[in-house]
Design a protein around this motif. Structure first.
Motif, short mmCIF file in Angstrom:
data_model
loop_
_atom_site.label_atom_id
_atom_site.label_comp_id
_atom_site.label_asym_id
_atom_site.label_seq_id
_atom_site.Cartn_x
_atom_site.Cartn_y
_atom_site.Cartn_z
N CYS A 175 0.85 -1.19 0.00
CA CYS A 175 0.00 0.00 0.00
C CYS A 175 0.89 1.23 0.00
N GLU A 198 -6.35 -7.26 -4.26
CA GLU A 198 -6.97 -6.22 -3.43
C GLU A 198 -6.95 -4.88 -4.16
N VAL A 199 -8.09 -4.19 -4.17
CA VAL A 199 -8.17 -2.85 -4.74
C VAL A 199 -7.93 -1.83 -3.63
N LEU A 200 -8.48 -2.12 -2.43
CA LEU A 200 -8.31 -1.27 -1.26
C LEU A 200 -7.45 -1.99 -0.24
N CYS A 201 -6.62 -1.24 0.46
CA CYS A 201 -5.75 -1.81 1.49
C CYS A 201 -6.60 -2.37 2.63
N LEU A 207 -7.59 2.56 2.11
CA LEU A 207 -7.35 3.44 0.96
C LEU A 207 -6.96 2.61 -0.26
N PRO A 208 -7.09 3.19 -1.48
CA PRO A 208 -6.71 2.43 -2.68
C PRO A 208 -5.25 2.00 -2.62
N ARG A 240 -3.38 1.03 -5.20
CA ARG A 240 -2.64 1.62 -6.31
C ARG A 240 -2.72 3.13 -6.25
N SER A 290 -3.26 5.46 -8.56
CA SER A 290 -4.31 6.17 -9.29
C SER A 290 -4.94 5.22 -10.28
N LEU A 291 -5.92 5.73 -10.99
CA LEU A 291 -6.54 4.94 -12.03
C LEU A 291 -5.60 4.73 -13.20
N LEU A 316 -15.44 3.42 -12.22
CA LEU A 316 -15.24 3.53 -10.77
C LEU A 316 -16.21 2.66 -10.00
N PHE A 370 -14.80 0.25 -7.53
CA PHE A 370 -14.32 0.69 -6.23
C PHE A 370 -15.50 0.85 -5.29
#
Length: 172
Positions: free
Chosen positions: A4, A15-18, A23-24, A26, A28-29, A51, A54
């Protein structure tokens, strides 16, 4: 594993969110790119539709009244709390007579596995955090198990679960 960029926690690749800070993972997009055509390198995703992958998180900033509304599943009337630096959620200890700041006995806490000192809600600057106090049956935010004694950000609209007691959190 993916680290993260916000807290340094190691998350699995999917995982998209930690799972630690919410929080994301990565930056950014821009990390999610697709070719426009064979000659083009990359293009940015369409924000309006993409989005949706997310989760929509609520705000972590408290309202001006600094009140918290707890909607406990199975009960019509919510529990409205005035915030302090720390509020302990749990149930009455019948042996010692010690009561938590927010007693949940009237909501079937014992039958649902809530510990006497299950979790605490902590005011940190203008944000709320929740910490499991080493409960026997664990605490969860939006289905993710909390690590005992490790504060996690609590957001408006989150689902907080103390063992089998499900609570929707709302800021007022």
């Amino acid at each position: 594993m993916v680290e993260c960029m916000h807290c340094g926690h190691q998350n699995s690749e999917n995982e998209v969110l930690c799972v630690h800070c919410g929080l994301p993972v990565r930056s950014s997009l821009d990390d999610f790119v697709m070719p426009d055509n064979k000659e083009s390198a990359t293009r940015r995703l369409d924000i309006s539709s993409d989005l949706a992958m997310f989760p929509r998180w609520g705000t972590s900033s408290l309202g001006m009244e600094r009140k918290l509304v707890l909607h406990i599943r199975g009960y019509d009337l919510p529990l409205v709390l005035s915030l302090r630096d720390r509020l302990v959620l749990g149930r009455l200890d019948t042996d010692t007579g010690e009561a938590p700041d927010v007693p949940l006995d009237g909501y079937g806490a014992e039958e649902l596995g809530v510990s006497r000192r299950h979790a605490a809600i902590i005011t940190d600057d203008d944000a709320l955090k929740v910490v499991d106090l080493g409960s026997a049956n664990f605490s969860f935010i939006n289905g993710q198990k909390l690590i005992a004694n490790q504060p996690r950000i609590l957001r408006d609209g989150d689902e907080l679960r103390l063992s089998r007691m499900v609570i929707r959190v709302q800021f007022a």
